[in-house]
Write an enzyme that holds these catalytic residues in place. Structure first.
Site, PDB file in Angstrom:
ATOM      1  N   ASP A  23     -17.077 -20.637 -23.416  1.00  0.00           N
ATOM      2  CA  ASP A  23     -16.053 -21.341 -24.199  1.00  0.00           C
ATOM      3  C   ASP A  23     -15.407 -22.396 -23.302  1.00  0.00           C
ATOM      4  O   ASP A  23     -15.491 -22.330 -22.073  1.00  0.00           O
ATOM      5  CB  ASP A  23     -14.978 -20.370 -24.703  1.00  0.00           C
ATOM      6  CG  ASP A  23     -13.948 -21.088 -25.581  1.00  0.00           C
ATOM      7  OD1 ASP A  23     -14.350 -21.726 -26.568  1.00  0.00           O
ATOM      8  OD2 ASP A  23     -12.742 -21.027 -25.263  1.00  0.00           O
ATOM      9  N   SER A  24     -14.707 -23.340 -23.950  1.00  0.00           N
ATOM     10  CA  SER A  24     -13.988 -24.355 -23.191  1.00  0.00           C
ATOM     11  C   SER A  24     -12.905 -23.707 -22.323  1.00  0.00           C
ATOM     12  O   SER A  24     -12.537 -24.254 -21.288  1.00  0.00           O
ATOM     13  CB  SER A  24     -13.331 -25.338 -24.154  1.00  0.00           C
ATOM     14  OG  SER A  24     -12.431 -24.647 -24.996  1.00  0.00           O
TER      15      SER A  24
ATOM     16  N   CYS B 174     -17.797 -21.006 -28.887  1.00  0.00           N
ATOM     17  CA  CYS B 174     -16.877 -22.128 -29.043  1.00  0.00           C
ATOM     18  C   CYS B 174     -17.428 -22.974 -30.181  1.00  0.00           C
ATOM     19  O   CYS B 174     -18.583 -23.430 -30.115  1.00  0.00           O
ATOM     20  CB  CYS B 174     -16.854 -22.918 -27.732  1.00  0.00           C
ATOM     21  SG  CYS B 174     -15.921 -24.458 -27.821  1.00  0.00           S
TER      22      CYS B 174
ATOM     23  N   GLU C  87      -3.002 -22.015 -25.672  1.00  0.00           N
ATOM     24  CA  GLU C  87      -3.323 -21.995 -24.233  1.00  0.00           C
ATOM     25  C   GLU C  87      -2.042 -21.955 -23.395  1.00  0.00           C
ATOM     26  O   GLU C  87      -2.060 -21.531 -22.257  1.00  0.00           O
ATOM     27  CB  GLU C  87      -4.189 -23.203 -23.842  1.00  0.00           C
ATOM     28  CG  GLU C  87      -5.580 -23.169 -24.454  1.00  0.00           C
ATOM     29  CD  GLU C  87      -6.715 -22.921 -23.447  1.00  0.00           C
ATOM     30  OE1 GLU C  87      -6.591 -23.349 -22.302  1.00  0.00           O
ATOM     31  OE2 GLU C  87      -7.716 -22.301 -23.838  1.00  0.00           O
TER      32      GLU C  87
ATOM     33  N   CYS D 129     -12.234 -21.731 -34.982  1.00  0.00           N
ATOM     34  CA  CYS D 129     -12.015 -22.033 -33.571  1.00  0.00           C
ATOM     35  C   CYS D 129     -11.715 -20.692 -32.935  1.00  0.00           C
ATOM     36  O   CYS D 129     -10.872 -19.935 -33.435  1.00  0.00           O
ATOM     37  CB  CYS D 129     -10.836 -22.986 -33.386  1.00  0.00           C
ATOM     38  SG  CYS D 129     -10.333 -23.162 -31.661  1.00  0.00           S
TER      39      CYS D 129
ATOM     40  N   HIS E  20     -10.128 -19.815 -30.475  1.00  0.00           N
ATOM     41  CA  HIS E  20      -8.756 -19.609 -29.984  1.00  0.00           C
ATOM     42  C   HIS E  20      -7.835 -19.074 -31.091  1.00  0.00           C
ATOM     43  O   HIS E  20      -6.848 -18.399 -30.807  1.00  0.00           O
ATOM     44  CB  HIS E  20      -8.150 -20.930 -29.510  1.00  0.00           C
ATOM     45  CG  HIS E  20      -8.578 -21.370 -28.153  1.00  0.00           C
ATOM     46  ND1 HIS E  20      -9.849 -21.779 -27.868  1.00  0.00           N
ATOM     47  CD2 HIS E  20      -7.874 -21.471 -26.996  1.00  0.00           C
ATOM     48  CE1 HIS E  20      -9.917 -22.133 -26.586  1.00  0.00           C
ATOM     49  NE2 HIS E  20      -8.726 -21.952 -26.038  1.00  0.00           N
TER      50      HIS E  20
END
Ligand code: DGL
Length: 285
Positions: A16-17, A79, A164, A198, A200
């Site tokens: 993932d990023s 991701c 984040e 997504c 996240h």
């Protein structure tokens, strides 16, 4: 130059990023606890959501190359942004050069395959990063499986930075969650399924639910992707036999390991101890 076919064994790579893919890894470990997993979060360059196609493609390619160098026979792009912008080209153009016996899978197709069962009205909302929305990957894939579904997309560019930065309970989260939910229901008020497209976004799930009518289903991808991987490994023994089964977990980040571990624990739901690694710029070259 073509690489020789390899049959060596290694862990399953999960990419993932940043931290989002940990919500997928969590489900993978639950469903496939016997396997070894290598996680890589490209935290130094995250978020990917607003980056150009070329940048996401290059970064993802570098990550895939890194996993292959670690001996991973199979890599999951956990991701959506990387899956949307890089997966197909990596599968079709790069794999034959890099490691023809290895495989790279994404999260968009497995999610798309199961969508139909969660909607009664046939109106589906996709909440995703700007990059995923712009790629049109979800509408295109859904059209192939379920052409009768109506698909509406909403890019939520502030959600990943909020998550984040651990701000998912703050007033900023209320503002931006409400803003994007209002916008998507304005496109079609009969939407009864929202996909968190997504990896996240599961961290915002509680906040999102506060603003949703109970008739709307909220779907995250962890379990769906894990079910799909279980099925894939059954159908592909030639890959499954090359995935190590010693129940180990290794966490890697391209940024500070200390910072990563602190934040990653929220996403993974358990303590994380990572190591810092460097990707080779230019990836495959
Ligand atoms: N977690 C990622 C996704 O599923 C991307 C978030 C980002 O880097 O913007 O799209």
């Amino acid at each position: 130059m073509l690489q020789p076919l390899t049959t060596s064994k290694g862990p399953i790579g999960v990419f993932d990023s940043g931290y989002g893919g940990l919500t997928v890894l969590r489900s993978l470990v639950k469903q496939l606890p016997q396997y070894d997993f290598y996680y890589l979060g490209d935290s130094a360059r995250s978020p990917y959501g607003n980056r150009s196609f070329e940048a996401v493609y290059q970064y993802t390619l570098e990550a895939v190359q890194w996993f292959f160098n670690q001996g991973c026979p199979l890599v999951i792009l956990a991701c959506n942004t990387a899956s949307a912008k890089a997966l197909r080209s990596i599968q079709q153009k790069e794999l034959a050069q890099l490691a023809p016996a290895n495989r790279v899978l994404g999260v968009i197709r497995p999610t798309t395959e199961v969508l139909r069962q969660y909607t009664k009205t046939g109106a589906v909302g996709i909440l995703a990063t700007e990059g995923t929305v712009q790629s049109q990957s979800y509408p295109i894939e859904i059209e192939k499986f379920y052409p009768q579904l109506k698909v509406y997309q909403e890019a939520c560019p502030m959600w990943v930075p909020l998550i984040e930065n651990n701000e998912q309970e703050g007033p900023g989260a209320d503002y931006f969650v409400k803003k994007h939910l209002d916008a998507i229901f304005k496109k079609d008020p009969v939407i009864d399924l929202l996909l968190l497209a997504c990896t996240h976004y599961p961290l915002l799930e509680q906040k999102i639910r506060q603003y949703l009518p109970p008739t709307v289903q909220l779907l995250s991808q962890g379990e769906i992707v894990a079910n799909s991987l279980v099925d894939y490994l059954k159908r592909h023994p030639e890959i499954a036999n090359r995935c190590l089964q010693q129940s180990t977990l290794t966490f890697n980040t391209t940024d500070s390991a200390v910072a990563f571990d602190k934040q990653a624990a929220h996403f993974f739901g358990a303590p994380v101890s990572s190591q810092e690694v460097q990707l080779i710029p230019g990836g495959a070259k």
